[in-house]
Motif scaffolding. Structure first.
Motif, short mmCIF file in Angstrom:
data_model
loop_
_atom_site.label_atom_id
_atom_site.label_comp_id
_atom_site.label_asym_id
_atom_site.label_seq_id
_atom_site.Cartn_x
_atom_site.Cartn_y
_atom_site.Cartn_z
N ILE A 186 5.00 -3.92 -1.06
CA ILE A 186 5.61 -2.75 -1.68
C ILE A 186 5.61 -2.94 -3.19
CG2 ILE A 186 7.09 -2.24 0.30
CD1 ILE A 186 9.40 -3.53 -1.23
N LEU A 187 5.74 -1.84 -3.92
CA LEU A 187 5.86 -1.93 -5.36
C LEU A 187 7.26 -2.43 -5.72
CD1 LEU A 187 4.13 1.37 -6.53
CD2 LEU A 187 3.16 -0.92 -6.48
N SER A 188 7.35 -3.23 -6.76
CA SER A 188 8.64 -3.75 -7.20
C SER A 188 8.87 -3.36 -8.65
CB SER A 188 8.66 -5.28 -7.07
OG SER A 188 7.82 -5.87 -8.04
N PRO A 213 1.29 2.27 -12.55
CA PRO A 213 2.00 1.07 -12.10
C PRO A 213 1.47 0.48 -10.80
CG PRO A 213 3.55 2.73 -12.84
CD PRO A 213 2.21 3.40 -12.79
N ALA A 214 0.76 1.31 -9.99
CA ALA A 214 0.25 0.85 -8.69
C ALA A 214 -1.20 0.40 -8.76
CB ALA A 214 0.40 1.95 -7.66
N MET A 215 -1.76 0.24 -9.97
CA MET A 215 -3.20 0.00 -10.09
C MET A 215 -3.66 -1.36 -9.54
SD MET A 215 -3.56 -0.40 -14.20
CE MET A 215 -2.46 -1.43 -15.18
N ASN A 216 -2.75 -2.27 -9.21
CA ASN A 216 -3.11 -3.54 -8.59
C ASN A 216 -2.64 -3.62 -7.13
OD1 ASN A 216 -2.33 -5.44 -11.61
ND2 ASN A 216 -4.25 -4.48 -11.00
N TYR A 217 -2.14 -2.52 -6.59
CA TYR A 217 -1.44 -2.58 -5.31
C TYR A 217 -2.32 -3.08 -4.16
CZ TYR A 217 0.86 -1.27 -1.01
OH TYR A 217 1.39 -1.31 0.25
N SER A 296 13.07 8.09 -9.99
CA SER A 296 12.34 6.89 -9.59
C SER A 296 13.27 5.87 -8.94
CB SER A 296 11.67 6.26 -10.83
OG SER A 296 11.15 4.98 -10.52
N LEU A 297 12.70 5.06 -8.03
CA LEU A 297 13.43 3.95 -7.45
C LEU A 297 13.03 2.62 -8.07
CD1 LEU A 297 13.63 4.70 -3.62
CD2 LEU A 297 15.53 4.51 -5.23
N THR A 298 11.82 2.55 -8.67
CA THR A 298 11.37 1.28 -9.25
C THR A 298 12.17 0.93 -10.50
OG1 THR A 298 9.60 2.50 -10.38
CG2 THR A 298 9.04 1.41 -8.32
N LYS A 299 12.52 1.94 -11.27
CA LYS A 299 13.43 1.74 -12.41
C LYS A 299 14.64 2.64 -12.14
CE LYS A 299 10.25 0.48 -16.14
NZ LYS A 299 9.76 0.82 -17.49
N SER A 300 15.70 2.05 -11.62
CA SER A 300 16.80 2.87 -11.14
C SER A 300 18.08 2.04 -11.02
CB SER A 300 16.45 3.43 -9.76
OG SER A 300 16.32 2.37 -8.82
N PRO A 301 19.23 2.70 -10.82
CA PRO A 301 20.46 1.96 -10.55
C PRO A 301 20.35 1.06 -9.33
CG PRO A 301 20.96 4.23 -11.14
CD PRO A 301 19.46 4.14 -11.01
N LEU A 302 19.50 1.44 -8.36
CA LEU A 302 19.32 0.59 -7.18
C LEU A 302 18.79 -0.78 -7.58
CD1 LEU A 302 19.19 0.13 -4.10
CD2 LEU A 302 16.86 1.07 -4.17
N MET A 303 17.73 -0.79 -8.39
CA MET A 303 17.15 -2.06 -8.83
C MET A 303 18.12 -2.83 -9.72
SD MET A 303 14.32 -2.51 -7.37
CE MET A 303 13.13 -1.59 -6.39
#
Length: 511
Positions: A186-188, A213-217, A296-303
């Motif tokens: 998954i993306l982090s 951001p997913a260019m190496n996924y 977004s979830l990748t940059k978010s209060p969750l992270m």
């Protein structure tokens, strides 16, 4: 059980003799606390020497001149003294470790972890336990650095319950998280962070370039799977045979009592409920834990909240389990268990204090970025092309990791050098970025500049108080070597065949 590890099998072969040498001379190094003190002294002396020589380098991204700062003068002395407490209290791993250990330690103290491991061990085929552990460790980098703190001690306990050497389990978990740091299914949070610096570097050559951001996924997702059998083989064929039989107290794995089973069920239900709440606050596009502006979830209060959420994830079921099995009857019991959970963190706090000063002084001196820039200039001067060029770049990034551990800090320096340079040669920024991420990851397990190395060594000393740096290093080095070989081979195949590395992640710039 001494530093040389008694009861070991006879060692044969060139590689084992190489590890023997590393162990022998590594164990002659001083205790980690004093080692950090000596490294700090070397940094101060180097800052004085190169500061007096006027050593400089030009940041290729900003054009700014970077100068070595001499810390052995009046101004440096005042800065060191006035920031000594701040260096310690703002040391990122300090709060992270202590906060997470409140939850993990309580779960261990109440017996929850032991009960959960018994269920796992008694019901799961032993052959798949280690692969699952390694995969979880590699995927753990989605939680950033927290996995380096949480997983190693838990896996060490699992290994004891399996009748295996706990330090082998600890090393496997730490090396898999650290050495496979960029690999994931998954993306982090690291993906957009690294891509941001790639974009800055690429825009030096092409001002219109936007980094995905997913260019190496694709490549990193395959890497996460490929590295699992590598780590399993290193653990079972190299690390465990060298450590030999564990001579400490082994935990007998017995079936759970009825009250323990009841406590485990209620603890599991509390985890499910907590996860459900987190998902409820995260999945909707307007969820509270999403970025309020972008969703977004990748940059978010969750992270940003992962560490306290992880603490709660362990503390809540531990409290419920403790109440059910009656090891926590009132608030006094709860406080006593928390105190017991944190009582073993004394050595870590001492090491963190010294390591925090060392890393701060190294940052203030500017020695790290200057060495990184000089290394980049050296690689450029070699005039390599194609695959050898990128392998050389991977090696440079891996070596720089011994000077600057932060993935984003290194890439902030290297991206403006290598991304536009390789774009001129016709290569997509995605391939430069993925080569960097490989180099940044493979030496993570063995670089002392990564503060979690000292933490992992502290955990190892719990099982062998005489554990030396050399013995511990020889438990981690095989992972770095094996990961390096496998990852470079995978990269070479991907590069030659021209597979896309991810969305908008072709190898060549014109595709």
């Amino acid at each position: 059980m001494g530093n040389e590890g008694t009861a070991r099998k006879e060692r044969r072969g060139l590689f084992n003799r190489f590890l023997d040498s590393i162990e022998k001379y590594g164990n002659k190094l001083p205790d980690p606390v004093m080692l950090f003190v000596y490294i700090t002294a070397i940094i101060l002396i180097c800052s004085f020497i190169f500061g007096k020589l006027g050593t400089t380098a030009i940041n290729p991204g900003t054009g700014e001149e970077i100068v070595v700062i001499n810390l052995l003068n009046g101004e440096g002395f005042i800065k060191m003294m006035s920031n000594l407490v701040v260096n310690f209290t703002s040391f990122p791993p300090l709060g992270l470790v202590l906060v997470v250990m409140f939850g993990v330690g309580l779960a261990e103290s109440t017996g929850l972890i032991s009960a959960a491991m018994k269920v796992t061990i008694l019901n799961a085929p032993k052959k798949i336990i280690l692969p699952v552990i390694v995969l979880v460790a590699i995927l753990g980098n989605a939680a950033a650095d927290a996995a380096m703190v949480v997983l190693p001690p838990i896996v060490a306990m699992i290994f004891i319950a399996l009748g295996r050497h706990p330090i082998a389990g600890l090393a496997a978990a730490y090396a898999s998280v650290a050495g496979g740091f960029s690999a994931n299914l998954i993306l982090s949070v690291l993906d957009p962070l690294i891509a941001g610096f790639t974009e800055i570097g690429a825009q030096i050559y092409d001002p219109t370039y936007i980094a995905n951001p997913a260019m190496n996924y694709y490549f990193l997702a395959v890497s996460a799977i490929i590295l699992v059998p590598v780590a399993v083989l290193v653990t079972t064929k190299i690390v465990e045979p060298r450590l030999g039989a564990y001579e400490g107290e082994m935990e007998t794995v017995e079936d759970l009592s009825s009250i323990e089973k009841k406590g485990l069920v209620w603890a599991a239900l509390s985890v499910v409920a907590f996860v459900a709440i987190i998902l409820y606050l995260s999945i909707p596009q307007d969820g509270l834990l999403r970025d309020p502006e972008t969703g977004s979830l990748t940059k978010s209060p969750l992270m940003d909240s992962l560490v306290p959420f992880m603490m709660i994830m362990f503390m809540l079921p531990a409290l419920i389990y403790g109440k059910v099995v009656k090891v926590i009857k009132d608030s006094k019991d709860f406080a006593d268990h928390l105190a017991r959970a944190m009582s073993g963190m004394g050595m870590y706090i001492v090491i963190a204090f010294v390591a925090a000063q060392m890393i701060a002084y190294f940052s203030w001196s500017n020695l790290g970025p200057i060495v990184a820039i000089k290394g980049a200039e050296t690689l450029e001067a070699l005039s390599l092309k194609g695959l050898p060029l990128f392998i050389g770049f991977i090696i440079v990034a891996a070596l720089i990791n011994f000077l600057v551990a932060s993935a984003s800090a290194k890439w902030a320096i290297l991206a403006p050098v290598f991304v536009p340079m390789f774009m001129i040669l016709g290569y997509n920024p995605a391939v430069t970025q993925v080569a960097y991420r490989i180099g940044d990851s493979i030496t993570n397990p063995i670089t002392p500049m990564l503060a979690y190395f000292a933490i992992a060594l502290t955990f190892a000393k719990k099982y062998d108080p005489k554990m030396g740096i050399g013995t511990f290093m020889t438990s981690l080095l095989p992972f770095s070597i094996a990961f390096s070989i496998m990852w470079i081979i995978l990269f070479g195949i991907w590069f030659v065949l021209g597979f896309p590395l991810g969305p908008e992640g072709s190898i060549l710039l014109n595709k």
